[in-house]
Design an enzyme around this catalytic site. Structure first.
Site, short mmCIF file in Angstrom:
data_model
loop_
_atom_site.label_atom_id
_atom_site.label_comp_id
_atom_site.label_asym_id
_atom_site.label_seq_id
_atom_site.Cartn_x
_atom_site.Cartn_y
_atom_site.Cartn_z
CB VAL A 116 3.78 3.77 -3.49
CG1 VAL A 116 4.46 3.88 -2.15
CG2 VAL A 116 2.28 3.55 -3.31
CD GLU A 117 3.20 0.59 -7.99
OE1 GLU A 117 3.84 0.89 -9.03
OE2 GLU A 117 3.21 -0.54 -7.49
N GLY A 118 4.62 5.99 -8.44
CA GLY A 118 4.66 7.25 -9.15
C GLY A 118 3.95 8.33 -8.37
#
Length: 804
Positions: A498-500
């Site tokens: 998540v978040e990249g």
């Protein structure tokens, strides 16, 4: 004499370059020195030497000549090779701020500035919230039941989260929120995560990338008044739809659209947007009442006021989840039962006023998102990683002392200590990073720093969990309410994705953004190359490029000189002590090497460096590890000196700088111009290694310390929810460990007598009584040994079930 005079001039130029003397002043000093030496050595004034000197000085100092001879050819060449910066890339590069990571990239960190950085502190209100509300929430949570029975948080936990404003930590108090600092948010999420990762993710999302932060920073006052009070008190549950099947880490490629048109809303015709979107992996979507949405806006009819502009780009809007056309799909299963699911919509009409910030913010969404990613990347995910690693420290260290094999505590085996030393150093490192990064977030939203924090925190957690599984062995792989590691193990894939995704964060973002945001000249040079007026662009580029050449020369010389002396004699913070001095000097050397190698890579590869991800990732690793080392030094300096603290910091610093050094080696070994690669490596490391891996003595020391109630173990416990309930997965190990500590040497005396055959008996009780009768232990210790042995055995066994 001539050779000595030329050597003197060379040394003078080196000194002027090292001291960063301005070009005009430096040129004047060189001319005066040349004339003085010419009076002593007439050969210095021969045309063969004076003419080349004059040419060089004229080219460097006379703007018109310099631009014609030097700058213009370079300007033209780079303009052809450098790819243009798209509007999306420009927004990403201009978004956010920079902090200490910029100093490290410069090659000459300002240690006076570093000495002035103080680690964050909790306010009395924040501390009270952690001690009371957070502890009360943790007491409501049982991760085994959440994961396997409920597939959700228990209703009382949901209500508690809402009632106590857990979803409004970042919302200002005037809207009903708590307005806590980034450090407080991190501490809160970390303590919850030490009890339940599911609860931590649930509380995390509204306080990271989502409607709350976007509204606070960019929303209109009407939007804030409409939404923020409900978000703060939990009557509104938010989610944010960014990623989808075709756009994960490359969020800029989202295919979701909003076509500006006129439509009916509440009985009136208004200008609005017809949205079509398909989002996936959206946390809290299944229970959300309000949806933040990212999409690309197109205005074919010029209804937003600019008839010449059709494509506005990424935009963010806020939509009630029950708005006609919005469809929340079934739940995803990310391996942990936090609420996560898809969101769909086709031709969903919304008023243009629902754009966050109003119609004027159409097309500003990407910059808004980049600036708000800091909470997720810099606060929430590192907090979860830190909690996991600190719990590993506490639980695995205790278990390694409780568990015995071959009549020895398993934590005493050197093979095991190789793993437990890593666990210990990682817990220490992540706490240091958490405090340093959240301090940086007080200054703004440093995008490079938060990308470093997200990638390295989650990767360190991954390694800590893997080492922990190795040490605990079969006890860790059998799922059940007794297993204290399985939840962390299952959370790793979520954290790194998540978040990249971590691969892209490392290979594209850290150095890609770092070079642009942290380099003193590069981004402005690229902007100058893209100005519509070529003459104006060349003039601006000329000034920047001249300063850039001086920057390169200074760092190359600095790298060479520091390399020869191993960083010694370089600048230090005023408060550096005998422990930290050499570490700061090594950082100076590696920082200069990073700056030099970055400029060489950019000069040789130009725009191709963006595609040479293996090379750029290694430079990003150097940059990141220097930042981590600074965090460790700052954290170490904030505590009283103890040998335990020194040992943890020494291991963590050695590991960080060794990784940085090896990344430099790998960069040089794989640089496409082999001759230049050899020069690069020799300049930075003329004597070989700058730092070596942690040695065996240090490994054994940390392997012993993690099993003891040492000052670092005690300190890290204050950031966790530590259960002492013997029926709890964590409390079982903790309470057993505390019983062992209370026995002190009695247990070892008993075991020594038992293993040597000095005592007899079929049961522990019989053996203990025999030991007491033979004065090996005291009579009052018999029951203590029997109780501990029963608890020890209970601590080792795993769960079994009638059927799965």
């Amino acid at each position: 004499m001539l050779l000595l005079s030329l050597l003197a001039i060379w040394i003078l130029v080196a000194i002027l370059t090292y001291r960063q003397v301005a070009l005009a002043a430096a040129s004047s000093i060189v001319i005066i020195a040349w004339l003085v030496l010419g009076a002593i050595t007439p050969a210095m004034l021969s045309p063969w030497l004076v003419v080349p000197l004059a040419v060089i000085l004229v080219v460097l100092n006379v703007g018109a000549v310099r631009r014609a001879v030097l700058t213009k050819p370079v300007f033209g060449m780079l303009k052809k090779t450098m790819p243009p910066i798209s509007a999306t890339e420009r927004d990403a590069l201009e978004a956010g701020t920079t902090w200490w990571e910029k100093q490290l990239f410069s090659g000459r960190p300002d240690w006076n500035e570093f000495a002035g950085i103080s680690l964050p502190q909790l306010t009395a209100e924040e501390q009270s919230f952690i001690d009371n509300e957070v502890s009360q929430l943790c007491a409501l949570l049982d991760e085994w039941k959440i994961q396997n029975d409920l597939k959700d948080l228990p209703p009382e936990a949901w209500q508690f989260l809402k009632d106590k404003n857990f979803f409004g930590l970042i919302i200002p108090k005037e809207y009903g929120g708590r307005d806590f600092s980034p450090y407080a948010q991190s501490r809160i999420m970390s303590k919850i995560a030490s009890r339940s990762g599911t609860a931590a993710v649930t509380a995390m999302v509204p306080n990271s990338l989502g409607p709350g932060e976007l509204l606070v920073k960019y929303g209109t006052e009407e939007q804030r008044q409409r939404w923020l009070p409900g978000l703060a008190n939990g009557t509104e549950i938010p989610c944010f739809g960014l990623t989808g099947p075709e756009a994960g880490s490359d969020a800029g490629s989202i295919p979701d659209t909003g076509i500006v048109c006129k439509g009916m809303f509440e009985g009136q015709e208004v200008v609005g947007l017809k949205l079509t979107f398909s989002k996936r992996w959206i946390t809290l979507a299944p229970v959300a009442t309000v949806v933040g949405l990212a999409f690309k806006v197109y205005d074919p009819e010029g209804l937003l006021g600019d008839p010449n502009k059709t494509d506005y780009g990424i935009t963010c809007a806020l939509i009630p989840a029950n708005h006609p056309g919005v469809e929340i799909g079934k739940r995803h299963n990310p391996g942990s039962p936090f609420m996560n699911g898809p969101i769909y919509g086709t031709d969903v009409f919304i008023p243009v006023d629902w754009i966050i910030g109003g119609a004027a913010m159409a097309g500003k969404g990407w910059r808004m998102l980049i600036e708000c990613l800091g909470a997720g990347r810099g606060v929430s995910l590192p907090a979860l990683s830190t909690a996991s690693s600190e719990m590993n420290y506490r639980m695995v260290g205790a278990y390694a002392r409780i568990r015995r094999q071959f009549n020895t505590e398993v934590g005493k085996f050197e093979g095991v200590q190789e793993a437990t030393a890593e666990i210990a150093a990682t817990g220490y490192t992540l706490e240091a990073m958490r405090q340093f990064v959240t301090k940086g977030l007080e200054t703004g939203a440093p995008s490079v720093m938060t990308a470093m924090a997200k990638y390295h925190a989650t990767e360190l957690m991954r390694k800590s969990v893997e080492h922990s599984m190795d040490v605990v062995g079969g006890r860790a792989i059998q799922k059940g309410p007794r297993n204290f590691l399985v939840a962390s193990y299952h959370s790793v894939p979520v954290a790194i994705t998540v978040e990249g995704a971590n691969i892209l964060t490392r290979s594209l973002m850290i150095f890609g953004q770092g070079a642009m945001r942290c380099h003193p000249f590069l981004f402005e040079e690229m902007q100058a190359m893209q100005l519509e007026n070529p003459a104006e662009g060349l003039k601006k580029f000329d000034k920047l490029f001249t300063a850039h050449l001086g920057h390169i020369a200074n760092n190359m010389l600095r790298t060479k000189l520091l390399g020869l002396v191993g960083g010694r004699f370089s600048s230090l913070p005023a408060n550096a002590d005998d422990f930290s001095k050499r570490w700061y000097q090594r950082i100076n050397l590696l920082s200069a090497a990073l700056a030099s190698m970055s400029d060489i890579a950019l000069g040789v590869l130009g725009g191709n460096l963006k595609r040479r991800e293996l090379l750029s990732a290694r430079l990003g690793d150097v940059h990141s590890q220097l930042f981590i080392a600074c965090a460790i030094l700052k954290f170490h300096s904030a505590h009283p000196r103890t040998r335990a603290e020194d040992a943890h910091a020494e291991y963590a610093l050695t590991r960080a700088l060794y990784i940085a050094q090896e990344a430099l080696r790998d960069f040089a070994d794989n640089f496409p111009m082999r001759s230049l690669a050899c020069v690069i490596r020799f300049v930075a490391m003329p004597w070989g290694s700058i730092v070596k891996k942690p040695n065996d003595h240090l490994i054994r020391e940390l392997g012993d310390l993690i099993m003891e109630e040492n000052p670092v173990r005690t300190m890290l416990a204050q950031y966790l929810y530590v259960s002492h309930d013997p029926e709890d997965a964590f409390g079982r190990v903790e309470s057993t460990y505390q019983m062992l500590l209370s026995l002190g040497p009695v247990w070892h005396a008993f075991l020594k007598a038992k293993n040597s055959g000095k005592i007899s008996g079929a049961t522990t009780e019989e053996q203990a009584k025999d030991a007491a009768a033979k004065n090996i232990i005291q009579p009052q210790d018999v029951s203590r040994i029997v109780d501990y042995d029963a608890r020890r055995f209970d601590c080792l066994i795993t769960d079994s079930f009638d059927k799965l």
